[in-house]
Design a protein around this motif. Structure first.
Motif, short mmCIF file in Angstrom:
data_model
loop_
_atom_site.label_atom_id
_atom_site.label_comp_id
_atom_site.label_asym_id
_atom_site.label_seq_id
_atom_site.Cartn_x
_atom_site.Cartn_y
_atom_site.Cartn_z
N PHE A 52 -50.18 -102.35 -24.48
CA PHE A 52 -50.51 -103.38 -25.47
C PHE A 52 -49.89 -103.02 -26.82
O PHE A 52 -50.03 -101.90 -27.31
CB PHE A 52 -52.04 -103.50 -25.60
N ALA A 53 -49.18 -104.00 -27.41
CA ALA A 53 -48.54 -103.77 -28.70
C ALA A 53 -49.63 -103.72 -29.78
O ALA A 53 -50.15 -104.74 -30.21
CB ALA A 53 -47.54 -104.89 -29.00
N VAL A 54 -49.95 -102.50 -30.18
CA VAL A 54 -51.08 -102.28 -31.09
C VAL A 54 -50.90 -103.04 -32.40
O VAL A 54 -51.87 -103.52 -32.99
CB VAL A 54 -51.24 -100.76 -31.37
N LYS A 55 -49.65 -103.20 -32.83
CA LYS A 55 -49.43 -103.89 -34.12
C LYS A 55 -49.99 -105.32 -34.10
O LYS A 55 -50.32 -105.86 -35.13
CB LYS A 55 -47.94 -103.92 -34.46
N ALA A 56 -50.09 -105.93 -32.91
CA ALA A 56 -50.57 -107.31 -32.82
C ALA A 56 -52.06 -107.41 -33.15
O ALA A 56 -52.51 -108.44 -33.67
CB ALA A 56 -50.32 -107.87 -31.42
N ILE A 187 -35.28 -97.91 -19.79
CA ILE A 187 -34.48 -98.86 -20.56
C ILE A 187 -35.43 -99.91 -21.12
O ILE A 187 -36.31 -100.40 -20.40
CB ILE A 187 -33.45 -99.60 -19.69
N HIS A 188 -35.23 -100.27 -22.36
CA HIS A 188 -36.13 -101.20 -23.05
C HIS A 188 -35.29 -102.25 -23.76
O HIS A 188 -34.22 -101.95 -24.28
CB HIS A 188 -36.93 -100.38 -24.07
N ALA A 189 -35.76 -103.50 -23.77
CA ALA A 189 -35.11 -104.51 -24.61
C ALA A 189 -36.11 -105.60 -24.96
O ALA A 189 -36.99 -105.95 -24.16
CB ALA A 189 -33.90 -105.14 -23.92
N ALA A 192 -36.11 -111.85 -27.15
CA ALA A 192 -36.58 -113.14 -27.68
C ALA A 192 -38.08 -113.06 -27.89
O ALA A 192 -38.77 -112.31 -27.21
CB ALA A 192 -36.25 -114.26 -26.70
N SER A 193 -38.57 -113.82 -28.85
CA SER A 193 -39.97 -113.72 -29.22
C SER A 193 -40.71 -115.05 -29.00
O SER A 193 -40.12 -116.12 -29.20
CB SER A 193 -40.04 -113.34 -30.70
N ASN A 194 -41.96 -114.97 -28.58
CA ASN A 194 -42.81 -116.14 -28.42
C ASN A 194 -42.20 -117.22 -27.52
O ASN A 194 -42.09 -118.37 -27.89
CB ASN A 194 -43.18 -116.73 -29.80
N GLY A 230 -42.17 -107.00 -25.34
CA GLY A 230 -43.05 -108.14 -25.63
C GLY A 230 -42.29 -109.44 -25.49
O GLY A 230 -41.27 -109.52 -24.80
N GLY A 231 -42.79 -110.47 -26.14
CA GLY A 231 -42.01 -111.70 -26.22
C GLY A 231 -42.55 -112.88 -25.46
O GLY A 231 -42.13 -114.01 -25.71
N ILE A 232 -43.46 -112.65 -24.50
CA ILE A 232 -44.04 -113.82 -23.83
C ILE A 232 -44.93 -114.56 -24.83
O ILE A 232 -45.77 -113.95 -25.49
CB ILE A 232 -44.83 -113.43 -22.57
N LEU A 274 -46.70 -106.33 -24.14
CA LEU A 274 -47.08 -107.63 -24.69
C LEU A 274 -48.17 -107.48 -25.75
O LEU A 274 -49.09 -106.68 -25.61
CB LEU A 274 -47.57 -108.54 -23.57
N GLY A 275 -48.04 -108.25 -26.80
CA GLY A 275 -49.05 -108.29 -27.84
C GLY A 275 -49.66 -109.67 -27.89
O GLY A 275 -50.81 -109.91 -27.52
N ARG A 276 -48.82 -110.64 -28.29
CA ARG A 276 -49.27 -112.02 -28.46
C ARG A 276 -49.93 -112.58 -27.20
O ARG A 276 -51.00 -113.17 -27.26
CB ARG A 276 -48.04 -112.88 -28.80
C1 LIG Z 1 -43.72 -106.72 -31.70
C2 LIG Z 1 -43.35 -105.91 -30.54
C3 LIG Z 1 -43.98 -106.11 -29.30
C4 LIG Z 1 -44.98 -107.19 -29.05
O1 LIG Z 1 -44.45 -108.45 -29.23
P1 LIG Z 1 -45.25 -109.78 -28.82
O2 LIG Z 1 -44.35 -110.87 -29.24
O3 LIG Z 1 -46.53 -109.74 -29.61
O4 LIG Z 1 -45.49 -109.73 -27.38
C5 LIG Z 1 -43.61 -105.28 -28.26
N1 LIG Z 1 -42.70 -104.29 -28.41
C6 LIG Z 1 -42.09 -104.06 -29.58
C7 LIG Z 1 -41.11 -102.96 -29.71
C8 LIG Z 1 -42.39 -104.86 -30.69
O5 LIG Z 1 -41.77 -104.64 -31.86
#
Ligand SMILES: *Cc1c(COP(=O)(O)O)cnc(C)c1O
Length: 423
Positions: A52-56, A187-189, A192-194, A230-232, A274-276
């Motif tokens: 879980f993206a803690v920043k969210a 590998i991470h990428a 696209a967001s939301n 993230g991004g979904i 995922l955060g959002r």
């Molecule tokens: C912001 C972020 C996320 C979470 O993004 P969501 O759009 O909230 O799913 C995941 N990974 C990284 C590296 C991010 O910067």
């Protein structure tokens, strides 16, 4: 989709007897059902893990719920790492995905045994110098450049994004990391967001799986995981449909079987950050209409402001609004719904058709569970609100108290003036 609030006017009238507005309220039932669906959608993959993206939403009470479904923490700073550690989430249950990373953050992440996701080629040597070694498990963030298209529409522009390694740097980076002792690679990428289309993750997975095969062939490393990040997205607007996470999971499985399995790479774990998607729809900002103003336009002033929810002011983001108790009334009034900041962009909605609003009405601003409270700030001396968890039995539990003036001025506590406030 018909967007309805997960609380009623009657419930809010009870809650405000104890906790005054404004506050963010979270729906435990919704969080749990979604986390369970997420887990099931990727159950086909043996090593699957959602970080879980803690920043969210950095509230430990909420993260703890997700942790019950196997979620770890995706942290982007030392402060977030500290929260994760305090909750007992450590080691490979943490993904540390940061950029422009300070040395002490790498040190702390390594001390916790977090999986480090490097954002830049130069960070390979920087990390080695900082902590004295290269961890056996390491990840690199990929930036293919150009534009990323889903369903014939440009979703985002990685070529303009500050993140990641170029394709050439990925190859060189993996060779260098291998030479320095790394054994398991990720590998991470995040391209696209939301995005609410079900095709996003499968398309991203195809790009990353093909890259994984290429990297394995060219550098001989063991690819342990692919992190879809993230991004979904979520349907902020009533005319949008939510993404179907089961279809997403199946879409990724199909690409996995097409690309990784034939390459003999059927042990690759899928990770997400995922955060959002995990929290967004399960939070709402509850605010009271405290003022009405009739000038060139019709305004309703609320007791919340952009400090409590920045997305409309920052990105012009749409957040649906329900006037509690007037769910079935006709939307025949046009309003700007505002906060009290000395900033004209402090508006939760502009020219929004809503039922007639009277002073004292409670507004439910939808989808604030991610990047809502967390983005808060303190402009105009405005204080951050409380956070409340609506439990499955319908009771309300305070999970963060509201900020006080003393909190706001706390960083002056070593000066004489601190003694002079009427706290
Ligand atoms: C912001 C972020 C996320 C979470 O993004 P969501 O759009 O909230 O799913 C995941 N990974 C990284 C590296 C991010 O910067």
């Amino acid at each position: 989709m018909n967007k309805t609030a997960f609380v009623s006017k009657e419930q809010i009238e009870e809650i405000v007897k104890e906790f005054p507005t404004p506050f963010h309220i979270y729906d435990e039932k919704g969080i749990r059902a979604n986390a369970q669906a997420m887990k099931e959608a990727f159950a086909w993959n043996k090593g699957f893990k959602e970080y879980f993206a803690v920043k969210a939403n950095p509230n430990p009470h909420l993260i703890k719920i997700l942790n019950e479904y196997g979620c770890g923490c995706d942290c982007s700073s030392k402060t977030e790492l500290m929260l994760s550690k305090a909750m007992g989430i450590t080691g490979s249950d943490i993904m540390f995905s940061s950029n422009a990373t300070p040395a002490e953050e790498f040190e702390y992440a390594a001390k916790l045994g977090a999986t480090i996701n490097l954002d830049d080629f130069t960070h390979i040597e920087f990390l080695e110098k900082t902590i004295g070694y290269i961890p056996e498990t390491i990840s690199c963030r990929y930036n293919p450049g150009g534009v990323f298209e889903v369903c014939n529409g440009i979703m985002d522009n990685p070529g303009d994004a500050k993140y990641g390694f170029t394709p050439e740097q990925m190859v060189e980076g993996f060779k260098l990391l291998k030479a320095k002792g790394a054994k398991h690679f990720g590998i991470h990428a995040f391209l696209a967001s939301n995005v609410v289309q079900n095709e996003y993750y499968p398309m991203l997975a195809k790009v990353l799986f093909e890259l994984a095969v290429k990297l394995k062939e060219e550098t001989g490393v063991h690819i342990a995981f692919v992190n879809l990040s993230g991004g979904i997205g979520i349907p902020y607007r009533p005319d949008q449909e939510p993404c179907d996470i089961r279809a997403v999971g199946e879409g990724v499985r199909k690409v996995y079987e097409e690309v990784l399995v034939p390459a003999g790479m059927d042990d690759v774990a899928i990770f997400t950050e995922l955060g959002r998607f995990m929290m967004g729809p399960y939070g709402g900002l509850v605010t009271k209409a405290v003022h009405e103003k009739h000038i060139h336009k019709e305004y309703i002033g609320c007791d919340a402001c952009a400090v409590n929810l920045m997305r409309p002011a920052m990105y012009g983001a749409y957040h649906h609004i329900t006037v509690l108790g007037k769910e079935d009334a006709p939307c025949d009034h046009k309003y700007d719904i505002t906060g009290s900041l000395c900033e004209n962009n402090d508006k939760f909605a502009i020219d929004r058709m809503l039922p007639e609003i009277e002073k004292g009405d409670y507004l439910f601003i939808h989808d604030t569970g991610a990047h809502g409270y967390a983005m808060g700030y303190n402009y105009n001396g405005k204080l951050k609100s409380a956070e409340i968890l609506l439990r499955e039995d319908g009771s309300a539990k305070l999970i963060r108290r509201a900020e006080t003036p003393k909190d706001y001025y706390a960083t002056l506590d070593c000066f004489d003036i601190f003694e002079k406030f009427d706290f």
